[in-house]
Design an enzyme around this catalytic site. Structure first.
Site, PDB file in Angstrom:
ATOM      1  N   ARG A  23       0.831  -1.225   0.000  1.00 51.81           N
ATOM      2  CA  ARG A  23       0.000   0.000   0.000  1.00 51.81           C
ATOM      3  C   ARG A  23       0.857   1.264   0.000  1.00 51.81           C
ATOM      4  O   ARG A  23       0.418   2.343  -0.407  1.00 51.81           O
ATOM      5  CB  ARG A  23      -0.895   0.000   1.241  1.00 51.81           C
ATOM      6  CG  ARG A  23      -1.867  -1.163   1.333  1.00 51.81           C
ATOM      7  CD  ARG A  23      -2.413  -1.289   2.757  1.00 51.81           C
ATOM      8  NE  ARG A  23      -1.311  -1.544   3.693  1.00 51.81           N
ATOM      9  CZ  ARG A  23      -1.467  -1.513   5.022  1.00 51.81           C
ATOM     10  NH1 ARG A  23      -2.642  -1.247   5.573  1.00 51.81           N
ATOM     11  NH2 ARG A  23      -0.426  -1.747   5.810  1.00 51.81           N
ATOM     12  N   GLU A  28       7.014   5.193  12.691  1.00 51.97           N
ATOM     13  CA  GLU A  28       6.821   5.901  13.949  1.00 51.97           C
ATOM     14  C   GLU A  28       7.709   7.152  13.887  1.00 51.97           C
ATOM     15  O   GLU A  28       8.929   7.039  13.837  1.00 51.97           O
ATOM     16  CB  GLU A  28       7.220   5.018  15.140  1.00 51.97           C
ATOM     17  CG  GLU A  28       6.321   3.811  15.359  1.00 51.97           C
ATOM     18  CD  GLU A  28       6.758   2.961  16.543  1.00 51.97           C
ATOM     19  OE1 GLU A  28       7.722   3.363  17.249  1.00 51.97           O
ATOM     20  OE2 GLU A  28       6.161   1.890  16.766  1.00 51.97           O
ATOM     21  N   GLN A  46       5.054  20.751  22.920  1.00 53.97           N
ATOM     22  CA  GLN A  46       4.300  21.445  21.878  1.00 53.97           C
ATOM     23  C   GLN A  46       4.714  20.938  20.513  1.00 53.97           C
ATOM     24  O   GLN A  46       5.898  20.661  20.307  1.00 53.97           O
ATOM     25  CB  GLN A  46       4.579  22.964  21.980  1.00 53.97           C
ATOM     26  CG  GLN A  46       3.861  23.842  20.982  1.00 53.97           C
ATOM     27  CD  GLN A  46       4.150  25.316  21.231  1.00 53.97           C
ATOM     28  OE1 GLN A  46       3.976  25.811  22.353  1.00 53.97           O
ATOM     29  NE2 GLN A  46       4.599  26.022  20.206  1.00 53.97           N
ATOM     30  N   ASP A  47       3.742  20.789  19.622  1.00 51.81           N
ATOM     31  CA  ASP A  47       4.003  20.428  18.223  1.00 51.81           C
ATOM     32  C   ASP A  47       3.744  21.662  17.364  1.00 51.81           C
ATOM     33  O   ASP A  47       2.742  22.363  17.564  1.00 51.81           O
ATOM     34  CB  ASP A  47       3.053  19.317  17.754  1.00 51.81           C
ATOM     35  CG  ASP A  47       3.585  17.926  18.079  1.00 51.81           C
ATOM     36  OD1 ASP A  47       2.808  16.959  18.041  1.00 51.81           O
ATOM     37  OD2 ASP A  47       4.795  17.812  18.398  1.00 51.81           O
ATOM     38  N   ASN A  48       4.621  21.917  16.411  1.00 54.81           N
ATOM     39  CA  ASN A  48       4.463  23.052  15.502  1.00 54.81           C
ATOM     40  C   ASN A  48       4.438  22.561  14.066  1.00 54.81           C
ATOM     41  O   ASN A  48       5.000  21.511  13.741  1.00 54.81           O
ATOM     42  CB  ASN A  48       5.629  24.039  15.657  1.00 54.81           C
ATOM     43  CG  ASN A  48       5.664  24.664  17.041  1.00 54.81           C
ATOM     44  OD1 ASN A  48       4.624  24.862  17.672  1.00 54.81           O
ATOM     45  ND2 ASN A  48       6.856  24.972  17.517  1.00 54.81           N
ATOM     46  N   ARG A  59      13.262  30.847   7.192  1.00 61.36           N
ATOM     47  CA  ARG A  59      12.721  31.147   8.527  1.00 61.36           C
ATOM     48  C   ARG A  59      13.850  30.961   9.540  1.00 61.36           C
ATOM     49  O   ARG A  59      14.447  29.899   9.625  1.00 61.36           O
ATOM     50  CB  ARG A  59      11.556  30.204   8.855  1.00 61.36           C
ATOM     51  CG  ARG A  59      10.333  30.391   7.942  1.00 61.36           C
ATOM     52  CD  ARG A  59       9.257  29.366   8.246  1.00 61.36           C
ATOM     53  NE  ARG A  59       8.107  29.444   7.355  1.00 61.36           N
ATOM     54  CZ  ARG A  59       6.927  29.965   7.731  1.00 61.36           C
ATOM     55  NH1 ARG A  59       6.763  30.443   8.966  1.00 61.36           N
ATOM     56  NH2 ARG A  59       5.906  30.003   6.877  1.00 61.36           N
ATOM     57  N   HIS A  62      16.393  31.404  14.790  1.00 62.81           N
ATOM     58  CA  HIS A  62      15.608  31.695  15.987  1.00 62.81           C
ATOM     59  C   HIS A  62      16.042  30.814  17.160  1.00 62.81           C
ATOM     60  O   HIS A  62      16.498  29.687  16.970  1.00 62.81           O
ATOM     61  CB  HIS A  62      14.110  31.447  15.737  1.00 62.81           C
ATOM     62  CG  HIS A  62      13.533  32.307  14.672  1.00 62.81           C
ATOM     63  ND1 HIS A  62      12.387  31.985  13.996  1.00 62.81           N
ATOM     64  CD2 HIS A  62      13.940  33.497  14.144  1.00 62.81           C
ATOM     65  CE1 HIS A  62      12.121  32.928  13.107  1.00 62.81           C
ATOM     66  NE2 HIS A  62      13.056  33.861  13.169  1.00 62.81           N
ATOM     67  N   LYS A  72      14.491  21.209  19.803  1.00 64.35           N
ATOM     68  CA  LYS A  72      13.545  21.016  18.698  1.00 64.35           C
ATOM     69  C   LYS A  72      13.854  19.717  17.966  1.00 64.35           C
ATOM     70  O   LYS A  72      15.016  19.395  17.725  1.00 64.35           O
ATOM     71  CB  LYS A  72      13.642  22.184  17.707  1.00 64.35           C
ATOM     72  CG  LYS A  72      13.315  23.523  18.321  1.00 64.35           C
ATOM     73  CD  LYS A  72      13.678  24.695  17.422  1.00 64.35           C
ATOM     74  CE  LYS A  72      13.441  25.996  18.157  1.00 64.35           C
ATOM     75  NZ  LYS A  72      14.004  27.169  17.446  1.00 64.35           N
ATOM     76  N   HIS A 119      18.219  28.118  15.278  1.00 59.36           N
ATOM     77  CA  HIS A 119      17.705  27.221  14.224  1.00 59.36           C
ATOM     78  C   HIS A 119      17.090  28.025  13.092  1.00 59.36           C
ATOM     79  O   HIS A 119      16.465  29.077  13.314  1.00 59.36           O
ATOM     80  CB  HIS A 119      16.650  26.292  14.841  1.00 59.36           C
ATOM     81  CG  HIS A 119      15.999  25.396  13.837  1.00 59.36           C
ATOM     82  ND1 HIS A 119      14.666  25.472  13.556  1.00 59.36           N
ATOM     83  CD2 HIS A 119      16.508  24.434  13.019  1.00 59.36           C
ATOM     84  CE1 HIS A 119      14.356  24.578  12.629  1.00 59.36           C
ATOM     85  NE2 HIS A 119      15.463  23.930  12.283  1.00 59.36           N
ATOM     86  N   TYR A 132       7.618  20.251  13.758  1.00 61.87           N
ATOM     87  CA  TYR A 132       8.653  20.050  14.769  1.00 61.87           C
ATOM     88  C   TYR A 132       8.081  20.086  16.184  1.00 61.87           C
ATOM     89  O   TYR A 132       7.115  20.790  16.441  1.00 61.87           O
ATOM     90  CB  TYR A 132       9.792  21.054  14.622  1.00 61.87           C
ATOM     91  CG  TYR A 132       9.413  22.501  14.543  1.00 61.87           C
ATOM     92  CD1 TYR A 132       8.837  23.041  13.402  1.00 61.87           C
ATOM     93  CD2 TYR A 132       9.678  23.358  15.604  1.00 61.87           C
ATOM     94  CE1 TYR A 132       8.498  24.375  13.321  1.00 61.87           C
ATOM     95  CE2 TYR A 132       9.358  24.702  15.528  1.00 61.87           C
ATOM     96  CZ  TYR A 132       8.769  25.193  14.391  1.00 61.87           C
ATOM     97  OH  TYR A 132       8.447  26.531  14.308  1.00 61.87           O
ATOM     98  N   LYS A 168      10.430  40.426  10.800  1.00 57.76           N
ATOM     99  CA  LYS A 168      11.286  40.213  11.989  1.00 57.76           C
ATOM    100  C   LYS A 168      12.669  39.712  11.571  1.00 57.76           C
ATOM    101  O   LYS A 168      13.693  40.177  12.081  1.00 57.76           O
ATOM    102  CB  LYS A 168      10.602  39.180  12.899  1.00 57.76           C
ATOM    103  CG  LYS A 168      11.406  38.754  14.112  1.00 57.76           C
ATOM    104  CD  LYS A 168      10.627  37.752  14.973  1.00 57.76           C
ATOM    105  CE  LYS A 168      10.640  36.358  14.380  1.00 57.76           C
ATOM    106  NZ  LYS A 168      10.095  35.328  15.293  1.00 57.76           N
ATOM    107  N   ASP A 169      12.699  38.779  10.647  1.00 57.61           N
ATOM    108  CA  ASP A 169      13.990  38.191  10.255  1.00 57.61           C
ATOM    109  C   ASP A 169      14.829  39.152   9.404  1.00 57.61           C
ATOM    110  O   ASP A 169      16.045  39.021   9.327  1.00 57.61           O
ATOM    111  CB  ASP A 169      13.762  36.867   9.515  1.00 57.61           C
ATOM    112  CG  ASP A 169      13.261  35.767  10.454  1.00 57.61           C
ATOM    113  OD1 ASP A 169      12.732  34.749   9.953  1.00 57.61           O
ATOM    114  OD2 ASP A 169      13.383  35.936  11.690  1.00 57.61           O
TER     115      ASP A 169
END
Ligand SMILES: Cc1cn([C@H]2C[C@H](O)[C@@H](COP(=O)(O)OP(=O)(O)O[C@H]3O[C@H](C)C(=O)[C@H](O)[C@H]3O)O2)c(=O)[nH]c1=O
Length: 186
Positions: A23, A28, A46-48, A59, A62, A72, A119, A132, A168-169
């Site tokens: 298929r 995981e 937290q998941d982003n 990006r 940071h 991360k 990062h 992440y 910002k960057d």
């Protein structure tokens, strides 16, 4: 699952096991127990997920200051990115050094970016999605940036055209001028 070190202490590449069948495939993408056994003993809070429409979107760089410094676990789930981490631990022998790796939906590689690193990533395709996990929640008051093109870091970004940046960057300070440079207290 394979975990490999890089030349920056603590910065690791994780390659999950992919189980294919007629298929498609299954993997995981994270396991508290298996990652702990592999020496990655973290509790992610937290998941982003971010989406970047344009190839050449950049990006970062940071990081969050203590006490909200983040580890991360980064992966690209659509398209491809050049993912970069910079050691900004003042006492580190590799302070100011960077490491970059291609993460993609195809190679399924993950980069573990420890606390004390800045990062950033540059997208190598259109419509790129990055997901992440972080082990500290978002804390805007601790959020800091460093210029993506800081000449003292001198990251060799794979696309030479002017990147797509957030406001910002565009105005991020140089590492040497960064207010409250990250000091990683053990
Ligand atoms: C990081 C973050 C942001 N936000 C809000 C703040 C802004 O209103 C909006 C976009 O934030 P920002 O421009 O900081 O997003 P990115 O430029 O993708 O930054 C992220 O990507 C680089 C590569 C990183 O390493 C950091 O994890 C993170 O800073 O989302 C939240 O609500 N929660 C969060 O955890």
């Amino acid at each position: 699952m394979n975990v490999s070190e890089t030349y920056l202490p603590g910065l690791k590449i994780i390659e999950p096991s992919v189980i294919g069948d007629q298929r498609g495939w299954f993997m995981e993408t994270y396991s508290l127990e298996k990652y702990k056994k592999a020496g990655i003993d973290l509790y992610f809070q937290q998941d982003n997920q971010s989406f970047s429409a344009t190839k050449g979107t950049l990006r970062g760089l940071h990081y969050q200051l203590n006490p909200k410094a983040q580890t991360k676990l980064v992966r690209c789930t659509r398209g491809s990115i050049f993912d970069v981490a910079v050691d900004i631990r003042k006492e580190s022998p590799t302070y100011g050094q960077w490491y970059g790796v291609e993460l993609s939906a195809e190679n399924k590689k993950q980069l573990l970016v420890p606390k004390g690193f800045a990062h950033a990533f540059m997208t190598l395709t259109i419509d790129t999605e990055v997901q992440y996990k972080v082990d500290e929640i978002y804390a805007p008051e601790c959020d800091r940036g460093i210029a993506w093109n800081d000449p003292t870091i001198s990251i060799e970004w794979p696309i030479n055209t002017e990147p797509v940046l957030s406001e910002k960057d565009k105005i991020a300070p140089l590492l040497n001028d960064a207010e409250n440079n990250f000091v990683f207290e053990r």
